[in-house]
Design a protein around this motif. Structure first.
Motif, mmCIF file in Angstrom:
data_model
loop_
_atom_site.group_PDB
_atom_site.id
_atom_site.type_symbol
_atom_site.label_atom_id
_atom_site.label_comp_id
_atom_site.label_asym_id
_atom_site.label_seq_id
_atom_site.Cartn_x
_atom_site.Cartn_y
_atom_site.Cartn_z
ATOM 1 N N SER C 23 0.851 -1.186 0.000
ATOM 2 C CA SER C 23 0.000 0.000 0.000
ATOM 3 C C SER C 23 0.885 1.233 0.000
ATOM 4 O O SER C 23 2.070 1.158 0.307
ATOM 5 N N TRP C 27 -0.503 7.845 5.973
ATOM 6 C CA TRP C 27 -1.961 7.813 6.168
ATOM 7 C C TRP C 27 -2.701 7.624 4.862
ATOM 8 O O TRP C 27 -3.796 7.090 4.831
ATOM 9 N N TRP C 30 -4.023 4.179 3.949
ATOM 10 C CA TRP C 30 -5.269 3.658 4.521
ATOM 11 C C TRP C 30 -6.442 3.823 3.568
ATOM 12 O O TRP C 30 -7.382 3.049 3.587
ATOM 13 N N THR C 33 -5.490 1.743 -0.266
ATOM 14 C CA THR C 33 -4.995 0.375 -0.361
ATOM 15 C C THR C 33 -6.011 -0.560 -1.012
ATOM 16 O O THR C 33 -7.218 -0.391 -0.846
ATOM 17 N N ASP C 38 -3.962 -5.724 4.218
ATOM 18 C CA ASP C 38 -4.352 -4.474 4.875
ATOM 19 C C ASP C 38 -5.856 -4.369 5.024
ATOM 20 O O ASP C 38 -6.367 -4.002 6.073
ATOM 21 N N MET C 42 -8.209 -4.034 8.246
ATOM 22 C CA MET C 42 -9.117 -2.896 8.432
ATOM 23 C C MET C 42 -10.528 -3.393 8.736
ATOM 24 O O MET C 42 -11.211 -2.853 9.610
#
Lengths: 106, 191, 568
Positions: C23, C27, C30, C33, C38, C42
């Motif tokens: 990714s 930040w 987040w 990605t 990941d 999440m």
């Protein structure tokens, strides 16, 4: 992919038959049934016939899936297919038994 | 049912406990042992045992269910119950034009009563725990519940399907009269 | 890809691949990605946040019911609280947690680079985040849905819920359902098309079988609810008559649509948990799963049979007795494949040498709790009994036994089993054992009491009750138990956070497991590639890696612990 089909077919057929008989039961108990000129006493034979058909279909599927031409190449999948076809037959008999005895429309 | 369930629970617990208690010495590998394990655990305990128990239980439930069905009879009394947020209105087939509010519904004792349940607004449920199971009041449908009070007296009733803020207080009482009291109730002047 | 200078060593290839598959840093990563590792994390973390929110609401409920005539909450607030508790736990916690675990684990278990459609995974996550936040915002603003988590119209329709409360539910949950459909498409295609070469269906890890069944169930079971939500929203917004009897609709239509989804949903939640037990339990018993074929068959049978029981939630709606009989029979029948699995697991314990590690403790808690829940489930499948206990606290206790025993406890086993994989660390602080006892004892205290008060006739969803029926003490016991288990859950959170942050690095494959996800670096690299002796393709492609599965077999890494006689 055909393996998935072999695994899924018998139980899916049970689900379709079960829903169809439940739908037929709704039809038998609806006012439309009487409007079509059919008496309340015709309901049970029709339901019995449908249940019989479903059971016959399951037996046919079970026998067909055991034939070497249609059976899965892998022994493990073949075993699982048989188990599932048998359980679909049992499920059909088990869940449709109420048509023989319980009160139809109350 | 409770005893049977407890017995099964105890069986499972004992089997689990034994699994941890047994020493490793008794264990043998190999396809024959695997075959034997499958026969005992899966075909025996996993398939045959539940099938037998459940078949008996289902049949029993259906027989009892058949007995509770409202069937026509000579002395059946019909009472109408209409639910609304948060009250019930009762009407009486034997006294047309008569309607009583939530407290109390009246019925004869010792005679079967068919309650014709419906709803004026949202879905409600009619439940007199000591007289019968519950049955929903669905707008646009009329459901028939057979109740029978053996003794004259007052029986507490509840709405048993969440129907908004007044749900907790959605109660009524069924007052069962003896034969004379029921006749007197029917003969009363409509207020 | 830039050409690498010099010979392409394994390490250099790994770095080159990582650059492509990782990714974005910082930040920004987040939000951009598409990597399954990941996104899986999440999903898991977001579902835990919702679990905490739902748990908080549960504590509010128990605080309210702890004493008679409680003035803590009024009926309107209480209605929002219990509706949101059910909605959050079912839609925003359970389903997304399963999706997260599957998204994280499946490519690693199947030896695939990533899921089939990485962008679809990301799309699903953001749909879920949007729908979930809508509901949380409505809760914070005090206009949360308040008609019970199954939202029966007409109570939830515009005539009786004129505010925006129901609309939040209908729109928010539809987004969450879309997310579940996206994940299900993803999982189905990945399992069917993206397994490592040589991994035939018959050699697939048993968890993948379970997830295949679950994904197909989501694809079949969620559309009825999406349809129902859309119809109800159309009715609310534009006055269409679907559920209004005075305009020719029928309120029961919603119940059919809802439970046609709602009952399979229970098994959608239970089956992944069963898959996790089938994976973990043999490893912790140092043996192979007893009756692999039977367990797979039971999972498939359970998946299909569960679609034939939806009417058992409607036993009191006045359906004719024969109709009830069909569904009563189907409801008892569904206990059979469950029984097969339970006894296959106990047989596995007998066959091997079970070790009382922390995940095993949670599995034992699952056995006790789930068996009780299953037995009360068989009771309520009996129609006359159900007529009495329907909509009482007995049902509440039954469903908590099934869902917490059958889902939350196995998930905690999974958490402790795969923690080393997620963090690469060995558990050092032993808070987990204390938390285990707090949660299990507190839980049983609460819900045994709730069974009891339900049999005494306490209806579900009442915001208060009068003293004098003998309910006060039982409810107080239930509330105390509830707070004890909440403290236990908080302790688990603390345990996980502390161990993830500061514990020492652990060895690879600490449990001696046989599935492929342990054959990779820990914590996992952005790219999943099973250890290959040589790879012909240096360029990553979406096809399965050209790494012969046979070479893994040669290293005695098997996808499934089959009955080969070789015990580890």
């Amino acid at each position: 992919m055909t393996d998935i089909l072999r695994l899924a077919l018998p139980l899916t057929t049970w689900l379709a038959a079960f829903s169809a008989v439940y739908g037929l039961h709704g039809l038998v108990c609806s006012p439309r049934w009487a409007q079509a000129g059919l008496g309340p006493e015709t309901g049970r034979p029709v339901l019995l016939l449908a249940a019989g058909l479903a059971i016959g279909l399951q037996i046919a599927l079970l026998l067909a899936l055991r034939r070497s031409r249609l059976a899965a190449p892998s022994p493990l999948i073949r075993r699982i297919t048989t188990m599932l076809a048998v359980s679909a037959l049992v499920a059909t008999v088990w869940t449709l038994t109420p048509v023989t005895a319980t009160t139809t429309c109350h | 049912m409770f005893a049977g369930a407890s017995a099964i629970l105890v069986l499972v617990m004992v089997l689990l406990w034994l699994a941890f208690r047994r020493g490793p010495a008794v264990r043998k590998g190999g396809p024959a042992a695997e075959e034997r394990d499958e026969r005992i655990w899966i075909k025996g305990l996993g398939l045959a045992f539940p099938l037998a128990t459940l078949a008996a239980l289902t049949a029993y439930g259906l027989v009892v269910g058949e007995r509770l069905l409202p069937r026509p009879g000579p002395d059946v009394v019909t009472v109408g119950a209409e639910g609304r947020q948060w009250a019930w209105t009762f009407t009486y087939a034997d006294a047309p034009g008569r309607a009583t509010g939530g407290h109390p519904a009246t019925s004869p004792a010792g005679r079967p009563v068919d309650v014709a349940i419906t709803s004026a607004d949202v879905i409600q449920s009619f439940w007199v725990p000591r007289l019968a199971g519950k049955l929903d009041a669905v707008p646009g449908h009329v459901n028939i519940l057979r109740i029978e009070a053996w003794e004259p007296g007052d029986y507490a009733g509840l709405g048993a399907e969440f129907n908004g803020p007044g749900y907790a207080g959605h109660r009524f009482t069924v007052r069962a009269h003896d034969a004379a009291g029921w006749e007197a109730f029917l003969a009363e002047e409509t207020p | 890809m830039t050409p690498s200078p010099g010979p392409l060593t394994a390490l250099r290839r790994h770095r080159a691949l990582t650059r492509i598959w990782a990714s974005d840093p910082g930040w920004k990563g987040w939000f951009t990605t598409v990597n399954h590792t990941d996104l899986g994390r999440m999903f898991i973390v977001a579902s835990m946040v919702f679990f905490a929110a739902g748990g908080l609401l549960a504590m509010l409920i128990r605080a309210q019911l702890a004493s008679p005539r409680s003035a803590f909450m009024g009926p309107e607030t209480y209605a929002q609280v219990f509706t949101m508790h059910g909605t959050i736990m079912m839609f925003l916690f359970a389903i997304p947690l399963i999706e997260g675990i599957a998204i994280y684990l499946l490519p690693k278990m199947l030896g695939s680079r990533d899921l089939a459609f990485p962008r679809l995974t990301a799309y699903g996550f953001w749909c879920y985040a949007l729908g979930g936040s809508m509901l949380i915002v409505s809760l914070l603003l005090g206009i949360a849905p308040d008609s019970g988590w199954f939202m029966y119209p007409p109570l939830s329709s515009s005539a009786f819920s004129p505010g925006p409360n129901s609309d939040f539910w209908l729109l928010g949950i539809t987004f969450v359902e879309i997310s579940a459909m996206a994940a299900a498409v993803e999982i189905t295609v990945t399992i069917l098309r993206y397994r490592a070469p040589g991994m035939s269906l018959a050699r697939m890890p048993v968890f993948a079988w379970y997830m295949l069944v679950v994904a197909v169930m989501i694809l079949t079971g969620f559309p009825p609810l999406i349809l129902g939500s859309v119809l109800l929203e159309l009715e609310r917004a534009f006055g269409l008559p679907f559920f209004r009897p005075e305009a020719g609709g029928d309120a029961l239509l919603w119940q059919h649509l809802f439970w046609l989804f709602g009952h399979p949903e229970v098994y959608i939640i239970f089956l992944p948990a069963a898959g996790i037990i089938s994976t973990i339990l043999p490893v912790l018993s140092r043996t192979t799963l007893l009756g692999y074929a039977w367990v797979v068959a039971a999972a498939i049978a359970l998946g299909v049979l569960s679609f034939g029981l939806w009417v058992h939630h409607m036993f009191t709606t006045g359906i004719p007795h024969m109709g009830l009989a069909f569904f009563s029979a189907a409801s008892t029948l569904v206990a059979v494949p469950t029984g097969v699995q339970i006894f296959a697991w106990i047989g596995t314990l007998w066959k091997g040498e079970p070790q009382l590690r922390l995940p095993m403790l949670w599995i034992l808690a699952f056995f006790v709790t789930f068996v009780i829940g299953g037995l009360t489930g068989v009771m309520v499948a009996v129609v006359p009994f159900d007529w009495q206990v329907h909509d009482t606290h007995f049902i509440v206790a039954h469903l908590h036994y099934v869902l917490i025993g059958g889902f939350v406890f196995p998930m905690l086993a999974a958490l402790y089993y795969w923690m080393p994989h997620l963090t690469g660390r060995r558990r050092f602080f032993r808070l987990g054992e204390t938390a285990f006892w707090l949660v299990t004892l507190g839980f049983h205290l609460t819900f045994l009491a709730v069974h009891w008060v339900g049999l005494l006739g306490q209806r579900r969803r009442i915001h208060t009750y009068d003293g004098g029926d003998g309910w006060e003490v039982i409810n107080l016991i239930a509330s105390i138990g509830g707070f004890v288990s909440a403290i236990g859950f908080a302790l688990i959170l603390l345990d996980v956070a502390v161990n993830a942050a500061v514990a020492v690095r652990g060895p690879r494959n600490p449990w001696g497991a046989g599935t492929l996800e342990w054959a990779m670096p820990m914590p996992p690299a952005p790219i999943t590639s099973p250890p290959c002796r040589r790879s012909a393709a240096a360029t990553p492609s979406m096809t399965t890696p050209r790494c012969p599965f046979a070479s893994l077999a040669a290293k005695a890494i098997w996808a499934i612990p089959r009955a080969t006689g070789a015990k580890r």
